[in-house]
Structure formats: structure tokens, C-alpha cells
Design a protein around this motif. Structure first.
Motif, PDB file in Angstrom:
ATOM      1  N   ASP A  47      67.045 -13.573   0.037  1.00  0.00           N
ATOM      2  CA  ASP A  47      67.458 -13.068  -1.287  1.00  0.00           C
ATOM      3  C   ASP A  47      68.965 -12.807  -1.293  1.00  0.00           C
ATOM      4  N   ARG A  48      69.495 -12.227  -0.191  1.00  0.00           N
ATOM      5  CA  ARG A  48      70.942 -11.961  -0.118  1.00  0.00           C
ATOM      6  C   ARG A  48      71.758 -13.239  -0.079  1.00  0.00           C
ATOM      7  N   ARG A  49      71.241 -14.215   0.661  1.00  0.00           N
ATOM      8  CA  ARG A  49      71.965 -15.482   0.786  1.00  0.00           C
ATOM      9  C   ARG A  49      72.013 -16.146  -0.587  1.00  0.00           C
ATOM     10  N   ILE A  54      78.517  -9.157   5.900  1.00  0.00           N
ATOM     11  CA  ILE A  54      77.994 -10.456   6.348  1.00  0.00           C
ATOM     12  C   ILE A  54      78.183 -11.507   5.264  1.00  0.00           C
ATOM     13  N   ASP A  55      78.819 -11.108   4.155  1.00  0.00           N
ATOM     14  CA  ASP A  55      79.087 -12.113   3.123  1.00  0.00           C
ATOM     15  C   ASP A  55      80.254 -12.989   3.586  1.00  0.00           C
ATOM     16  N   ASN A  56      80.494 -14.075   2.821  1.00  0.00           N
ATOM     17  CA  ASN A  56      81.548 -15.017   3.233  1.00  0.00           C
ATOM     18  C   ASN A  56      82.730 -14.952   2.263  1.00  0.00           C
ATOM     19  N   GLY A  68      79.932  -8.117  -7.107  1.00  0.00           N
ATOM     20  CA  GLY A  68      78.505  -8.103  -7.456  1.00  0.00           C
ATOM     21  C   GLY A  68      77.591  -8.058  -6.249  1.00  0.00           C
ATOM     22  N   VAL A  69      78.168  -7.796  -5.052  1.00  0.00           N
ATOM     23  CA  VAL A  69      77.331  -7.684  -3.848  1.00  0.00           C
ATOM     24  C   VAL A  69      76.987  -6.209  -3.644  1.00  0.00           C
ATOM     25  N   ASP A  70      75.687  -5.885  -3.599  1.00  0.00           N
ATOM     26  CA  ASP A  70      75.286  -4.476  -3.516  1.00  0.00           C
ATOM     27  C   ASP A  70      75.823  -3.813  -2.257  1.00  0.00           C
ATOM     28  N   TYR A 110      78.323   3.677  13.338  1.00  0.00           N
ATOM     29  CA  TYR A 110      79.130   3.484  14.547  1.00  0.00           C
ATOM     30  C   TYR A 110      78.798   2.144  15.151  1.00  0.00           C
ATOM     31  N   PRO A 111      79.751   1.551  15.843  1.00  0.00           N
ATOM     32  CA  PRO A 111      81.068   2.046  16.276  1.00  0.00           C
ATOM     33  C   PRO A 111      82.193   1.896  15.252  1.00  0.00           C
ATOM     34  N   ALA A 112      81.957   1.236  14.111  1.00  0.00           N
ATOM     35  CA  ALA A 112      83.075   1.009  13.171  1.00  0.00           C
ATOM     36  C   ALA A 112      83.699   2.326  12.719  1.00  0.00           C
ATOM     37  N   VAL A 125      72.599 -11.844  12.161  1.00  0.00           N
ATOM     38  CA  VAL A 125      73.075 -10.558  11.628  1.00  0.00           C
ATOM     39  C   VAL A 125      72.787  -9.486  12.670  1.00  0.00           C
ATOM     40  N   VAL A 126      73.709  -8.561  12.877  1.00  0.00           N
ATOM     41  CA  VAL A 126      73.515  -7.490  13.857  1.00  0.00           C
ATOM     42  C   VAL A 126      72.693  -6.374  13.225  1.00  0.00           C
ATOM     43  N   TRP A 127      71.560  -6.053  13.778  1.00  0.00           N
ATOM     44  CA  TRP A 127      70.680  -5.042  13.218  1.00  0.00           C
ATOM     45  C   TRP A 127      70.926  -3.661  13.830  1.00  0.00           C
ATOM     46  N   PHE A 128      70.379  -2.638  13.225  1.00  0.00           N
ATOM     47  CA  PHE A 128      70.515  -1.293  13.769  1.00  0.00           C
ATOM     48  C   PHE A 128      69.961  -1.272  15.191  1.00  0.00           C
ATOM     49  N   GLY A 129      70.750  -0.620  16.062  1.00  0.00           N
ATOM     50  CA  GLY A 129      70.324  -0.547  17.458  1.00  0.00           C
ATOM     51  C   GLY A 129      70.883  -1.687  18.291  1.00  0.00           C
ATOM     52  N   GLU A 130      71.354  -2.751  17.621  1.00  0.00           N
ATOM     53  CA  GLU A 130      71.991  -3.838  18.376  1.00  0.00           C
ATOM     54  C   GLU A 130      73.485  -3.584  18.430  1.00  0.00           C
TER      55      GLU A 130
HETATM   56  P1  NAD Z   1      74.023  -4.679   9.821  1.00  0.00           P
HETATM   57  O1  NAD Z   1      73.213  -5.861   9.996  1.00  0.00           O
HETATM   58  O2  NAD Z   1      75.324  -4.893   9.178  1.00  0.00           O
HETATM   59  O3  NAD Z   1      74.186  -3.861  11.186  1.00  0.00           O
HETATM   60  C1  NAD Z   1      73.813  -2.475  11.344  1.00  0.00           C
HETATM   61  C2  NAD Z   1      74.902  -1.904  12.151  1.00  0.00           C
HETATM   62  O4  NAD Z   1      74.684  -0.555  12.346  1.00  0.00           O
HETATM   63  C3  NAD Z   1      75.012  -2.532  13.512  1.00  0.00           C
HETATM   64  O5  NAD Z   1      76.066  -3.422  13.524  1.00  0.00           O
HETATM   65  C4  NAD Z   1      75.332  -1.421  14.424  1.00  0.00           C
HETATM   66  O6  NAD Z   1      76.695  -1.501  14.835  1.00  0.00           O
HETATM   67  C5  NAD Z   1      75.287  -0.204  13.552  1.00  0.00           C
HETATM   68  N1  NAD Z   1      74.486   0.799  14.213  1.00  0.00           N
HETATM   69  C6  NAD Z   1      73.545   1.543  13.634  1.00  0.00           C
HETATM   70  N2  NAD Z   1      73.033   2.394  14.518  1.00  0.00           N
HETATM   71  C7  NAD Z   1      73.663   2.157  15.666  1.00  0.00           C
HETATM   72  C8  NAD Z   1      73.569   2.694  16.953  1.00  0.00           C
HETATM   73  N3  NAD Z   1      72.711   3.697  17.238  1.00  0.00           N
HETATM   74  N4  NAD Z   1      74.366   2.218  17.937  1.00  0.00           N
HETATM   75  C9  NAD Z   1      75.236   1.230  17.644  1.00  0.00           C
HETATM   76  N5  NAD Z   1      75.374   0.675  16.455  1.00  0.00           N
HETATM   77  C10 NAD Z   1      74.581   1.146  15.480  1.00  0.00           C
HETATM   78  O7  NAD Z   1      73.281  -3.771   8.896  1.00  0.00           O
HETATM   79  P2  NAD Z   1      71.945  -3.912   8.216  1.00  0.00           P
HETATM   80  O8  NAD Z   1      71.526  -2.518   8.302  1.00  0.00           O
HETATM   81  O9  NAD Z   1      71.107  -4.955   8.820  1.00  0.00           O
HETATM   82  O10 NAD Z   1      72.260  -4.306   6.681  1.00  0.00           O
HETATM   83  C11 NAD Z   1      71.604  -5.406   6.096  1.00  0.00           C
HETATM   84  C12 NAD Z   1      72.563  -6.535   5.943  1.00  0.00           C
HETATM   85  O11 NAD Z   1      73.014  -6.658   4.599  1.00  0.00           O
HETATM   86  C13 NAD Z   1      73.794  -6.234   6.773  1.00  0.00           C
HETATM   87  O12 NAD Z   1      74.084  -7.253   7.620  1.00  0.00           O
HETATM   88  C14 NAD Z   1      74.827  -5.935   5.768  1.00  0.00           C
HETATM   89  O13 NAD Z   1      76.110  -6.275   6.217  1.00  0.00           O
HETATM   90  C15 NAD Z   1      74.378  -6.833   4.645  1.00  0.00           C
HETATM   91  N6  NAD Z   1      75.141  -6.452   3.493  1.00  0.00           N
HETATM   92  C16 NAD Z   1      76.338  -7.098   3.361  1.00  0.00           C
HETATM   93  C17 NAD Z   1      77.121  -6.798   2.353  1.00  0.00           C
HETATM   94  C18 NAD Z   1      78.346  -7.600   2.248  1.00  0.00           C
HETATM   95  O14 NAD Z   1      78.416  -8.528   3.059  1.00  0.00           O
HETATM   96  N7  NAD Z   1      79.235  -7.288   1.386  1.00  0.00           N
HETATM   97  C19 NAD Z   1      76.777  -5.768   1.443  1.00  0.00           C
HETATM   98  C20 NAD Z   1      75.539  -5.113   1.630  1.00  0.00           C
HETATM   99  C21 NAD Z   1      74.724  -5.479   2.657  1.00  0.00           C
END
Ligand code: NAD
Ligand code: APR
Ligand code: ZN
Length: 235
Positions: free
Chosen positions: A55-57, A90-92, A17-19, A179-181, A146-151
Motif C-alpha cells: 500500500d505504501r509503495r 523509506i520513500d524515494n 502526501g506521505v503519512d 533510537y539511534p537517530a 526496510v529496517v524494522w523495530f528491534g533491527e
Molecule cells: P522503520 O522500518 O523505519 O524502522 C524502525 C526503526 O526504529 C529501526 O530503524 C530502528 O532503528 C528503530 N528502533 C526502534 N526500536 C529500536 C531499538 N530498541 N533499538 C534500535 N533501534 C530501534 O520503521 P517502521 O516502524 O517499520 O515504519 C514503517 C515504515 O514506513 C518505515 O520504514 C517508515 O520509514 C515508513 N514510512 C516512511 C515514510 C517516508 O518515507 N516518508 C513515512 C512514514 C512511514
């Protein structure tokens, strides 16, 4: 001792049920990722970003690990070699299913990070700019861990070592869009690993895998684990 490295994405948690992000109706069809998932977005409107993750938490407290999470925990317990799970989620749900060897490369929803003293804290409830850091006492300096885009993702040194040593690399429920995954499969196969992708549909990197198993994670992961434990896939 053989090593199985497993990369998971939002698809393994979908049936709990996690989007997911990029399926129809996914998170990025409802939110602008630049506003809620970048350092610039957080600086511009921390309240919006805190609410997105609060909201996600809250949603996380209402869901449970599914059969796929439990199957991976069983694999770790019963496999004769070593198993490590690298999750983009990022879920547990992996830890709640019992997985111990777990790397959260994109951080954890239930943790907060202080940008001043760099300490991390378990954080189950809502987080806001008004919360004080339990360590340095300052307010306005806590963010979701949480690691954001660009981090850059966390633990890339350990991840790289795992990918080089892997005898088998398995990807479950990730679109291969980030990327890098998305390039882990190339690193693992370039170092001799056998590679298998388990997904509901083709990902952006499906053609790079030796083998693909299509289906819902709760239906395909448990029998895949049974086959690994029975030595049928000599992983
Ligand atoms: P994120 O927080 O998971 O991280 C975004 C990722 O994109 C980064 O880790 C980075 O590695 C990668 N990325 C994007 N562009 C990049 C670049 N130019 N160079 C290097 N890396 C790059 O993603 P989010 O976008 O913040 O998503 C929102 C949060 O909701 C996320 O943390 C996501 O995991 C979470 N979520 C979790 C689940 C789950 O846990 N099942 C489901 C949906 C959403
Ligand atoms: N069983 C198996 N796979 C599934 C299921 C299911 N029940 N439901 C969806 N999937 C697959 C989809 O086919 C898709 O390939 O899961 C994948 C989900 O892809 P995304 O929504 O892109 O999620 P993910 O790959 O984890 O995103 C990677 O992007 O926004 C960032 O950091 C965020 O960690 C996330 C990263
Ligand atoms: Zn602090």
C-alpha cells in the motif's frame, strides 16, 4: 572543506502526501507497529506485512518531491563544502529531487531483500510471499528491504564517521522518538558541530539543539538553504 550532515524524518515528506507516524492520524494510530514493522510480525503474518508495504509503495507512485526535498538537492549542488543527507524515510523523494549523497538508514520501500541469499533488488510493484528471488530462485524468501523495530539500522559505521566530522548537523521533520537517530544530535554537538532543528513543532530532543526553526518544511527549508549558500550561517 566544511561538512553539513542533514537528518530527515517523515515530516519532510508530509507535505508531499506521505503519512507521518506520530502526528495525529499518523501511521501508528492506524496500524499496530508490532504486527507490520517487526521481524516477529512478519514471521506471524507475512501477507499482512507485504500488504502494508505494498500500500505504501503504491502511494509513493502518486506523490512527488516537495520544495524541501528540492532545496536540499540544490544545497548539495551549490554548497562550497560537502553535504550528506541521512534519511529515516523509506520513500524515494530525496533521490527523485536529485540528492546524490544519501544514506537510507531504515532501508528503502522500493527495494526487496532475499533472506536466503541476502541479495537486494529494485522492486517497484507489489511484493508477496509467492514471488521468487531473481537470484537464488527460491520463493517465500523475499521481504521489504526496510529496517524494522528491534533491527539495527543500515550504514551506522558511515553515519558515525559523518557525525564526528560534521561542522553543522541539521535535523528536519523528525520527532526524535526513535533510537539511534534521536541521539545523532548529541554525537555531532559533542564533536563540535553547530546543530539546528527544523520542525513543525518541538521534538523530543529539541532542547539539545543550538538553534530551532519552527514551521512547515516547504516554507522553512528553502530560505534556510538560501542562508547557508549565502554564507550567512557559516555552516
Ligand atoms: P522503520 O522500518 O523505519 O524502522 C524502525 C526503526 O526504529 C529501526 O530503524 C530502528 O532503528 C528503530 N528502533 C526502534 N526500536 C529500536 C531499538 N530498541 N533499538 C534500535 N533501534 C530501534 O520503521 P517502521 O516502524 O517499520 O515504519 C514503517 C515504515 O514506513 C518505515 O520504514 C517508515 O520509514 C515508513 N514510512 C516512511 C515514510 C517516508 O518515507 N516518508 C513515512 C512514514 C512511514
Ligand atoms: N514540516 C516539518 N515538520 C513536520 C511536518 C511538516 N510539514 N509535518 C510533521 N512534521 C514533524 C512532526 O512535528 C514530527 O516531529 O515531523 C515529525 C514526524 O515524526 P514521526 O511521525 O515520529 O516520524 P519520524 O520522526 O520520521 O519517525 C522516526 O520511527 O516508526 C519509525 O522508522 C520509523 O523512520 C521512522 C522513525
Ligand atoms: Zn535469493
Amino acid at each position: 572543506m566544511s561538512l553539513i550532515v542533514i537528518l530527515t524524518g517523515a515530516g519532510i515528506s508530509a507535505e508531499s502526501g506521505v503519512d507521518t507516524f506520530r502526528d495525529s492520524g499518523g501511521i501508528w494510530s492506524r496500524y499496530d507497529f508490532r504486527k507490520v514493522a517487526t521481524p516477529e510480525g512478519f514471521a506471524a503474518n507475512p501477507t499482512l506485512v507485504h500488504q502494508f508495504y505494498n500500500d505504501r509503495r503504491e502511494q509513493l507512485s502518486l506523490v512527488e518531491p516537495n520544495a524541501a526535498h528540492h532545496a536540499l538537492a540544490r544545497l548539495e549542488r551549490e554548497y562550497r563544502g560537502s553535504v550528506v543527507v541521512i534519511t529515516q524515510n523509506i520513500d524515494n523523494l530525496h533521490e527523485r529531487a536529485g540528492t546524490k549523497n544519501l544514506i537510507h538508514m531504515h532501508g528503502e520501500l522500493c527495494k526487496a531483500l532475499c533472506v536466503r541469499c541476502k541479495k537486494r533488488f529494485e522492486w517497484e510493484g507489489p511484493l508477496s510471499a509467492f514471488d521468487n528471488c531473481p537470484n537464488c530462485g527460491h520463493s517465500g524468501c523475499l521481504r521489504p528491504d526496510v529496517v524494522w523495530f528491534g533491527e539495527m539500522p543500515y550504514h551506522m559505521d558511515i553515519i558515525e564517521e559523518m557525525l564526528i566530522r560534521a561542522d553543522m548537523f541539521v535535523s528536519i521533520g523528525t520527532s526524535g522518538s526513535v533510537y539511534p537517530a534521536a541521539m545523532f544530535v548529541e554525537v555531532a554537538s559533542g564533536n563540535g558541530a553547530r546543530t539546528v532543528e527544523l520542525n513543525l513543532e518541538c521534538s523530543e530532543v529539541s532542547e539539545l539543539f543550538d538553534e530551532r526553526i519552527k514551521g512547515r518544511a516547504t516554507e522553512i527549508v528553502p530560505p534556510f538553504v538560501d542562508a547557508l549558500l549565502a554564507g550567512e550561517l557559516n555552516g
